[in-house]
Scaffold this active site. Structure first.
Site, PDB file in Angstrom:
ATOM      1  N   ARG A 102      51.079  47.510  43.792  1.00 31.64           N
ATOM      2  CA  ARG A 102      51.580  47.063  42.523  1.00 31.64           C
ATOM      3  C   ARG A 102      51.758  45.549  42.739  1.00 31.64           C
ATOM      4  NH1 ARG A 102      51.015  47.629  37.104  1.00 31.64           N
ATOM      5  NH2 ARG A 102      52.890  48.309  36.042  1.00 31.64           N
ATOM      6  N   THR A 377      43.015  49.727  32.413  1.00 32.63           N
ATOM      7  CA  THR A 377      43.163  50.134  33.923  1.00 32.63           C
ATOM      8  C   THR A 377      42.008  50.749  34.188  1.00 32.63           C
ATOM      9  OG1 THR A 377      45.570  50.466  33.340  1.00 32.63           O
ATOM     10  CG2 THR A 377      44.534  51.128  35.446  1.00 32.63           C
ATOM     11  N   THR A 395      44.470  48.021  37.973  1.00 29.02           N
ATOM     12  CA  THR A 395      44.852  47.469  36.815  1.00 29.02           C
ATOM     13  C   THR A 395      45.285  46.043  36.604  1.00 29.02           C
ATOM     14  OG1 THR A 395      46.056  47.671  34.496  1.00 29.02           O
ATOM     15  CG2 THR A 395      47.322  47.965  36.642  1.00 29.02           C
ATOM     16  N   LEU A 396      44.908  45.359  35.405  1.00 31.67           N
ATOM     17  CA  LEU A 396      45.343  43.870  34.913  1.00 31.67           C
ATOM     18  C   LEU A 396      46.361  44.168  33.927  1.00 31.67           C
ATOM     19  CD1 LEU A 396      41.785  42.061  35.159  1.00 31.67           C
ATOM     20  CD2 LEU A 396      43.763  41.544  36.463  1.00 31.67           C
ATOM     21  N   ASN A 397      46.531  45.445  33.369  1.00 26.59           N
ATOM     22  CA  ASN A 397      47.498  45.766  32.241  1.00 26.59           C
ATOM     23  C   ASN A 397      46.482  45.997  31.059  1.00 26.59           C
ATOM     24  OD1 ASN A 397      49.623  46.886  31.358  1.00 26.59           O
ATOM     25  ND2 ASN A 397      50.386  44.901  30.695  1.00 26.59           N
ATOM     26  N   GLY A 469      44.305  54.038  30.746  1.00 25.74           N
ATOM     27  CA  GLY A 469      44.855  54.350  29.722  1.00 25.74           C
ATOM     28  C   GLY A 469      46.208  53.969  29.090  1.00 25.74           C
ATOM     29  N   GLY A 470      47.125  52.969  30.093  1.00 25.68           N
ATOM     30  CA  GLY A 470      48.396  52.800  29.741  1.00 25.68           C
ATOM     31  C   GLY A 470      49.273  54.018  29.676  1.00 25.68           C
TER      32      GLY A 470
END
EC number: 2.3.2.2
Length: 565
Positions: A102, A377, A395-397, A469-470
């Site tokens: 992360r 993501t 992810t990149l967010n 999917g956040g």
């Protein structure tokens, strides 16, 4: 509520059939099985890169490295070298571990960095500025994973991505549309840069060539970690930071290291669930959700019936409330993992659940225990011929991250700093709220919903699953697991089936079109539930181990592809 007349049962079965039929698999038949290995990921060319590695004798981790870098080229919405993620690994002998790569807050970060003089959150500062980026972890994560478990040479694994970048690949309709939608933002945030910008709108079948990204990947191929965190690429990143008053420095890059962590492990009935610990909130939340619904006869209630939806929603609102207070980076905050996963505690949280009416989220607060001290993501699942399994969510967010490219290096910066709590009680881009546990501190990892998961049955590999999917990641994995275990779906049916979501705040059930039939909706509304329509929820990619081979599920909501041999 436990009694279901035969007519309702038949209606439920018909509803399941219609829901699943609406999502025909795009690549291969749902019952195709492979004995030697399988890759399921977000883009066809990346899946092929991973499968080719397996065919060359590489193991699941080797294939994961190839897929990660290939996705950075072919799936720029979320595939990355400028972001981070989590890996859950289970060896063929049943030994499991996790890797936390992360992103981290820069040393110059501070708790109030996104607040104005009046103490209010400055709109979009944590999203579409250079200050939105945490220190990237993906490259170091892949280096560490390969060093510990890899079999083939590093250069062999990175080369497919270089070829895709320099020689180009054919764009899908979805990728072309996603880039076109962001065209004006790319131009606004990247003056003088031409990355992903064409002379005309992109179309399906166009060839996308990314020369600077290919050169960056070549340095990573030749120099490993140093090819990214030192030398030319590091210099280009720091120059980009200076252009936009960004925060991370050469020292931040040099000091970044992924961390091996013990997985959080729980059970659901006779299944063992191996998943990601903090700073992911996903693993703890998934285990809490599964334990919350375990005492109830979900199979009898039926897929997406009113009883099933009500039970799952009530579990979800309590679990997300706990998330808001107790979960954060364990290196900076004491996360009460044991307390949150204690069966007695989970049972107590569900005691206020009432079949007759919705429990308002306003009446639900994070739980308490004795002695406690205070979406874009991508996911890929891989299993090799020996039975080694990898679940990685990266992810990149936001879609395309901060939408800011590193000039000369050709890759996108993340906007993961938005996953911190900029201010207690103020929601982030996904509507999630948080507090002290997830406040911004230098060097701290931001909380995540990513939930890469591996499931065992009878001490043997059974399922590998995860999704982007956040805030909906946790509930999407929750539903996919239950679809297989409780509702007798194969892997493809389980990831294709329509989904719903609740996250405590806002207090509504969000559902895909067709996820809930009219009768179910009427019953839920009469009990006080608010229903909201929304677009696609998650893009689950999974692998199921059956008696005849590996069975894949590639989510038709995206360009996701399953390949095996």
């Amino acid at each position: 509520m436990n009694f279901k007349p035969i007519t309702a049962y038949i209606a439920t079965i018909l509803f399941i059939a219609v829901s699943i039929a609406g999502y025909a698999q795009q690549q291969t038949a749902a019952n195709d099985k492979y004995k030697n290995g399988m890759v399921v990921c977000a883009y066809p060319d990346a899946a092929k890169a991973g499968l080719d590695v397996l065919k060359k004798g590489g193991n699941a981790v080797d294939a994961a490295v190839a897929v990660q870098f290939a996705l950075a080229v072919t799936h720029p919405q979320a595939g990355n070298i400028g972001g981070g993620g989590f890996m859950v690994y289970r060896s063929a002998k049943g030994v499991s571990t996790t890797l936390d790569f992360r992103e981290k807050a820069p040393a110059k970060a501070s708790a109030d960095m996104y607040l104005d003089a009046a103490g209010n959150v400055i709109p979009d500062m944590s999203l579409y500025t250079h200050q939105a980026s945490g220190v990237p972890g993906s490259v170091d994560g892949m280096v560490q994973a390969h060093k510990k478990y890899g079999r083939l040479k590093w250069a062999t694994l990175v080369q497919p991505a270089i070829n895709l970048a320099l020689k180009g690949f054919k764009m899908t309709k979805r990728l072309a549309a996603d880039i076109n939608r962001s065209d004006s933002v790319f131009k606004s945030l990247n003056p003088g840069k031409k990355y992903l910008i064409g002379d005309r709108p992109w179309q399906e079948g166009d060839t996308l060539i990314q020369h600077d990204l290919g050169e960056t990947l070549a340095l990573i191929r030749d120099k490993g970690r140093a090819g990214f965190y030192e030398g030319k690429v590091a210099g280009l990143m720091i120059a980009e930071m200076k252009r936009g008053n960004g925060l991370f420095t050469r020292a931040d890059l040099q000091n970044y290291h992924a961390v091996w962590r013990k997985p959080v492990i729980g059970t659901y009935k006779n299944y063992k669930v191996i998943t990601m610990p903090p700073p992911s909130s996903g693993g703890i939340a998934l285990l809490q959700l599964l334990k919350s619904v375990e005492p109830y006869p979900l199979h009898r209630y039926g897929f997406n019936s009113d009883s099933t939806v009500q039970l799952m929603v009530e579990a979800e609102r309590r679990v997300y409330a706990d998330r808001s207070k107790y979960l954060g980076d364990p290196d900076y905050y004491k996360v009460p993992v044991d307390s949150l996963l204690r069966p007695k505690y989970i049972k107590s949280r569900m005691q206020s659940f009432n079949w007759d009416a919705a429990t308002p989220s306003a009446s639900i607060q994070p739980g308490t225990f004795i002695g406690y001290e205070s979406d874009q993501t991508t996911h890929y699942s891989i299993v090799d011929k020996d039975g080694n399994a990898v679940a990685i969510t990266t992810t990149l967010n936001d879609t395309f991250g901060s939408k800011i490219f590193v000039a000369g290096a050709g890759f996108l910066l993340n906007n993961e700093m938005d996953d911190f709590s900029s201010k207690p009680g103020v929601p982030n881009m996904y509507g999630l709220v948080g507090g002290k546990a997830n406040s911004i501190q230098p060097g701290k990892r931001m909380l995540s919903c990513m939930t890469p998961t591996i499931v065992e049955k009878n001490n043997r590999l059974y399922m590998v699953v995860g999704t982007p999917g956040g805030s909906t990641i946790i509930t999407s994995v929750f539903q996919a697991v239950l679809n297989v275990i409780e509702f007798d779906m194969d892997m493809q049916q389980a990831v294709s089936a329509k989904r719903f979501h609740h996250q405590w705040l806002p207090d509504d059930i969000q559902s895909e079109a067709g996820a809930l039939n009219d009768a179910t909706k009427d019953k839920l509304v009469k009990k006080g539930y608010k229903l909201t329509k929304r677009g696609a929820i998650g893009r689950v990619d999974g692998i199921l181990k059956t008696s005849t081979g590996y069975e894949g599920g590639a989510d038709p909501r995206g360009d996701d592809t399953k390949l095996g041999y």
